[in-house]
Design a protein around this motif. Structure first.
Motif, PDB file in Angstrom:
ATOM      1  N   ARG A  46       0.835  -1.211   0.000  1.00 52.43           N
ATOM      2  CA  ARG A  46       0.000   0.000   0.000  1.00 52.43           C
ATOM      3  C   ARG A  46       0.867   1.258   0.000  1.00 52.43           C
ATOM      4  O   ARG A  46       0.573   2.232  -0.694  1.00 52.43           O
ATOM      5  CB  ARG A  46      -0.925   0.015   1.221  1.00 52.43           C
ATOM      6  CG  ARG A  46      -2.192  -0.758   1.033  1.00 52.43           C
ATOM      7  CD  ARG A  46      -3.071  -0.023   0.015  1.00 52.43           C
ATOM      8  NE  ARG A  46      -4.113  -0.861  -0.487  1.00 52.43           N
ATOM      9  CZ  ARG A  46      -5.376  -0.772  -0.128  1.00 52.43           C
ATOM     10  NH1 ARG A  46      -5.746   0.125   0.745  1.00 52.43           N
ATOM     11  NH2 ARG A  46      -6.261  -1.575  -0.664  1.00 52.43           N
ATOM     12  N   GLU A  49       2.246   1.774  -3.392  1.00 51.48           N
ATOM     13  CA  GLU A  49       1.202   2.235  -4.304  1.00 51.48           C
ATOM     14  C   GLU A  49       0.944   3.727  -4.121  1.00 51.48           C
ATOM     15  O   GLU A  49       0.784   4.463  -5.106  1.00 51.48           O
ATOM     16  CB  GLU A  49      -0.094   1.447  -4.066  1.00 51.48           C
ATOM     17  CG  GLU A  49      -0.006   0.008  -4.498  1.00 51.48           C
ATOM     18  CD  GLU A  49      -1.110  -0.858  -3.933  1.00 51.48           C
ATOM     19  OE1 GLU A  49      -1.024  -2.076  -4.127  1.00 51.48           O
ATOM     20  OE2 GLU A  49      -2.043  -0.322  -3.297  1.00 51.48           O
ATOM     21  N   THR A  55       1.886   0.188  -9.562  1.00 49.82           N
ATOM     22  CA  THR A  55       0.679   0.655 -10.244  1.00 49.82           C
ATOM     23  C   THR A  55      -0.288  -0.508 -10.445  1.00 49.82           C
ATOM     24  O   THR A  55       0.096  -1.670 -10.312  1.00 49.82           O
ATOM     25  CB  THR A  55       1.029   1.271 -11.613  1.00 49.82           C
ATOM     26  OG1 THR A  55       1.696   0.280 -12.404  1.00 49.82           O
ATOM     27  CG2 THR A  55       1.917   2.493 -11.457  1.00 49.82           C
ATOM     28  N   ALA A  56      -1.500  -0.167 -10.788  1.00 45.57           N
ATOM     29  CA  ALA A  56      -2.534  -1.181 -10.993  1.00 45.57           C
ATOM     30  C   ALA A  56      -2.396  -1.795 -12.382  1.00 45.57           C
ATOM     31  O   ALA A  56      -1.844  -1.191 -13.296  1.00 45.57           O
ATOM     32  CB  ALA A  56      -3.915  -0.556 -10.846  1.00 45.57           C
ATOM     33  N   ASN A 143      -9.446  -2.651 -12.104  1.00 46.75           N
ATOM     34  CA  ASN A 143      -8.070  -2.370 -11.697  1.00 46.75           C
ATOM     35  C   ASN A 143      -7.707  -3.208 -10.479  1.00 46.75           C
ATOM     36  O   ASN A 143      -8.418  -3.194  -9.478  1.00 46.75           O
ATOM     37  CB  ASN A 143      -7.899  -0.890 -11.354  1.00 46.75           C
ATOM     38  CG  ASN A 143      -7.875  -0.019 -12.581  1.00 46.75           C
ATOM     39  OD1 ASN A 143      -7.481  -0.444 -13.659  1.00 46.75           O
ATOM     40  ND2 ASN A 143      -8.303   1.221 -12.432  1.00 46.75           N
ATOM     41  N   TYR A 144      -6.583  -3.903 -10.558  1.00 45.48           N
ATOM     42  CA  TYR A 144      -6.056  -4.654  -9.431  1.00 45.48           C
ATOM     43  C   TYR A 144      -4.680  -4.106  -9.075  1.00 45.48           C
ATOM     44  O   TYR A 144      -3.805  -4.017  -9.931  1.00 45.48           O
ATOM     45  CB  TYR A 144      -5.926  -6.148  -9.753  1.00 45.48           C
ATOM     46  CG  TYR A 144      -7.213  -6.899  -9.590  1.00 45.48           C
ATOM     47  CD1 TYR A 144      -7.660  -7.270  -8.330  1.00 45.48           C
ATOM     48  CD2 TYR A 144      -7.985  -7.249 -10.687  1.00 45.48           C
ATOM     49  CE1 TYR A 144      -8.843  -7.957  -8.167  1.00 45.48           C
ATOM     50  CE2 TYR A 144      -9.171  -7.945 -10.535  1.00 45.48           C
ATOM     51  CZ  TYR A 144      -9.591  -8.290  -9.280  1.00 45.48           C
ATOM     52  OH  TYR A 144     -10.759  -8.968  -9.118  1.00 45.48           O
ATOM     53  N   PHE A 145      -4.511  -3.742  -7.825  1.00 45.08           N
ATOM     54  CA  PHE A 145      -3.225  -3.287  -7.317  1.00 45.08           C
ATOM     55  C   PHE A 145      -2.490  -4.483  -6.715  1.00 45.08           C
ATOM     56  O   PHE A 145      -3.123  -5.474  -6.341  1.00 45.08           O
ATOM     57  CB  PHE A 145      -3.424  -2.203  -6.255  1.00 45.08           C
ATOM     58  CG  PHE A 145      -3.830  -0.880  -6.829  1.00 45.08           C
ATOM     59  CD1 PHE A 145      -2.866   0.038  -7.227  1.00 45.08           C
ATOM     60  CD2 PHE A 145      -5.169  -0.546  -6.979  1.00 45.08           C
ATOM     61  CE1 PHE A 145      -3.233   1.255  -7.765  1.00 45.08           C
ATOM     62  CE2 PHE A 145      -5.541   0.660  -7.515  1.00 45.08           C
ATOM     63  CZ  PHE A 145      -4.565   1.569  -7.913  1.00 45.08           C
ATOM     64  N   SER A 147      -1.438  -4.863  -3.802  1.00 49.61           N
ATOM     65  CA  SER A 147      -1.955  -5.135  -2.454  1.00 49.61           C
ATOM     66  C   SER A 147      -3.232  -5.978  -2.490  1.00 49.61           C
ATOM     67  O   SER A 147      -3.577  -6.616  -1.493  1.00 49.61           O
ATOM     68  CB  SER A 147      -2.213  -3.828  -1.705  1.00 49.61           C
ATOM     69  OG  SER A 147      -3.191  -3.059  -2.368  1.00 49.61           O
ATOM     70  N   ASP A 148      -3.916  -6.001  -3.637  1.00 51.79           N
ATOM     71  CA  ASP A 148      -5.100  -6.837  -3.774  1.00 51.79           C
ATOM     72  C   ASP A 148      -4.743  -8.307  -3.940  1.00 51.79           C
ATOM     73  O   ASP A 148      -5.608  -9.174  -3.842  1.00 51.79           O
ATOM     74  CB  ASP A 148      -5.935  -6.388  -4.971  1.00 51.79           C
ATOM     75  CG  ASP A 148      -6.479  -4.978  -4.813  1.00 51.79           C
ATOM     76  OD1 ASP A 148      -6.734  -4.566  -3.667  1.00 51.79           O
ATOM     77  OD2 ASP A 148      -6.624  -4.281  -5.838  1.00 51.79           O
TER      78      ASP A 148
END
Length: 192
Positions: A46, A49, A55-56, A143-145, A147-148
């Motif tokens: 996080r 990011e 980035t995502a 969008n997936y970062f 951290s996801d």
């Protein structure tokens, strides 16, 4: 170190709670370690990011699609195992408390409970997807970062850590592995 919380509570507080024999001290600290690892990695991702370093990436997802055959089969299998072994464990509660691996890692179970579990869990999975199904499924970009994806990262680390521990235990006890390969891989050596 105490093998289970039963011995810990008995030694420390003098409390005799046989059910605590189900909860192994090693397993507790292993789960605690992976939980702390998840938290630390999640926070660091996080932070990266927010700094713009990570980035995502976009992933195409389909919403409202009917249940796939793989989803239903997986849930039927999971429900069968849950019913088959769960009901057997309940029937053999004394042995389950004393030695969970003896109950869970054998071929015995209750067939009718497995079938009921398969129907219930598989049926629920199908019903849930049917409830969310749209007349025309929608495909959209999400969008997936990084951290996801930390849960998947920690899961893979835990899985390969357990596999590595089993392989190392088998290699160090080579004679017992050669004598009984499946027994060597399915016992708790390397995990305690």
């Amino acid at each position: 170190m105490f093998p289970s919380f039963y011995e810990f509570f008995l030694y420390t507080f003098g409390i005799d709670l046989p059910i605590m024999g189900l909860f192994k001290v090693f397993g507790f600290f292993m789960v605690l370690g992976f939980s702390v690892g998840y938290y630390v990695v999640f926070r660091n991702f996080r932070e990266k990011e927010e700094q713009g370093i990570f980035t995502a990436h976009q992933v195409e997802e389909t919403l409202g699609a009917p249940a796939s055959i793989f989803e239903v089969i997986f849930n039927v299998f999971f429900g069968f195992i849950l019913g088959y072994k769960g009901f057997f464990a309940a029937q053999n509660w004394e042995l389950m408390v004393k030695s969970p691996e003896a109950v869970l890692f054998n071929g015995q179970g209750v067939l009718w409970a497995g079938i009921v579990g398969a129907v219930l869990v598989g049926g629920f999975a199908y019903w849930d997807k049917k409830r969310q199904q749209l007349e025309q499924p929608i495909t959209k970009l999400v969008n997936y970062f990084p951290s996801d994806r930390v849960a998947e990262l920690v899961f893979v680390a835990a899985l390969w850590g357990i596999i590595g521990a089993k392989v190392l235990a088998s290699v160090t006890e080579w004679d017992s592995f050669i004598a009984d390969p499946m027994g060597s891989l399915l016992n708790f050596a390397g995990l305690t």
